[in-house]
Design an enzyme around this catalytic site. Structure first.
Site, PDB file in Angstrom:
ATOM      1  N   GLU A  67       0.844  -1.204   0.000  1.00 37.89           N
ATOM      2  CA  GLU A  67       0.000   0.000   0.000  1.00 37.89           C
ATOM      3  C   GLU A  67       0.878   1.251   0.000  1.00 37.89           C
ATOM      4  O   GLU A  67       2.101   1.182   0.175  1.00 37.89           O
ATOM      5  CB  GLU A  67      -0.888   0.016   1.253  1.00 37.89           C
ATOM      6  N   HIS A  69       0.211   5.777   1.038  1.00 33.60           N
ATOM      7  CA  HIS A  69      -0.715   6.776   1.579  1.00 33.60           C
ATOM      8  C   HIS A  69       0.071   8.041   1.851  1.00 33.60           C
ATOM      9  O   HIS A  69       1.322   8.045   1.824  1.00 33.60           O
ATOM     10  CB  HIS A  69      -1.397   6.255   2.842  1.00 33.60           C
ATOM     11  N   HIS A  73       5.220   6.481   8.085  1.00 27.29           N
ATOM     12  CA  HIS A  73       5.361   5.540   9.198  1.00 27.29           C
ATOM     13  C   HIS A  73       6.793   5.619   9.723  1.00 27.29           C
ATOM     14  O   HIS A  73       7.744   5.763   8.940  1.00 27.29           O
ATOM     15  CB  HIS A  73       5.174   4.084   8.750  1.00 27.29           C
ATOM     16  N   HIS A 107       4.889   0.342   0.188  1.00 28.75           N
ATOM     17  CA  HIS A 107       5.575  -0.396   1.248  1.00 28.75           C
ATOM     18  C   HIS A 107       4.813  -1.662   1.596  1.00 28.75           C
ATOM     19  O   HIS A 107       3.582  -1.737   1.461  1.00 28.75           O
ATOM     20  CB  HIS A 107       5.783   0.466   2.492  1.00 28.75           C
ATOM     21  N   CYS A 121       5.130   0.592  15.115  1.00 29.99           N
ATOM     22  CA  CYS A 121       4.878   1.521  14.013  1.00 29.99           C
ATOM     23  C   CYS A 121       4.188   2.766  14.554  1.00 29.99           C
ATOM     24  O   CYS A 121       3.083   2.685  15.095  1.00 29.99           O
ATOM     25  CB  CYS A 121       4.005   0.856  12.952  1.00 29.99           C
TER      26      CYS A 121
END
Ligand code: MN
Length: 153
Positions: A67, A69, A73, A107, A121
């Site tokens: 994914e 976004h 992270h 990732h 995370c």
């Protein structure tokens, strides 16, 4: 519905990477996105920090969703070993390694065949929904042989 835990000052580790009062949750709602053998625990979720600290654990042979976004992270491997794809590179990762996922960067985390992969995370409390790769995105990523091998495993 909120899966936000209460926030006591101290929570003892109850078992290896399990804590009193922290629920072991599904990684995502079933059907939202492809993944295999991943659990999620929300360790800290304080609005005044504007971030969450989660602990994900991928069973041997499992993987998170591929994914990207707009949010980033900050990851520290806490248990085991595996590999991760970040952008156009695959990295071997092991306990105490740090991984930064920049915004809008593909990732995915993958446990070893014979070892789990547990990682902390940190993420924004308010964040955009992950995007999944199109067939064209997968073709582009797979031009690199190492990435193609990682995606196809
Ligand atoms: Mn992500």
């Amino acid at each position: 519905m909120s899966d936000r835990p209460a926030s006591p000052v101290h929570r003892a580790q109850a078992d290896a990477m399990r804590w009193d009062g922290v629920d072991v949750l599904a990684y995502k709602r079933d059907g939202d996105a492809p993944y295999r053998d991943v659990t999620r625990q929300i360790l800290f979720d304080d609005p005044s920090l504007a971030c969450q600290l989660r602990y994900f654990e991928v069973a041997p042979g499992g993987h998170t969703t591929l994914e990207r976004h707009e949010h980033a992270h900050a990851v520290m491997v806490a248990l085991g070993r595996g590999e991760c794809l970040v952008g156009d590179r695959v990295y071997a990762i092991a306990e105490r390694d740090l991984v930064h996922i920049p915004p809008l960067t593909w990732h995915q985390f993958c446990a070893g065949a014979d070892a789990p992969l547990g990682f902390l995370c940190m993420v924004n409390g308010v964040r955009d929904r992950p995007q999944l790769p199109s067939a064209e995105d997968l073709d582009t990523l797979s031009r690199d042989p190492a990435v193609a091998r990682f995606i196809a495993r």
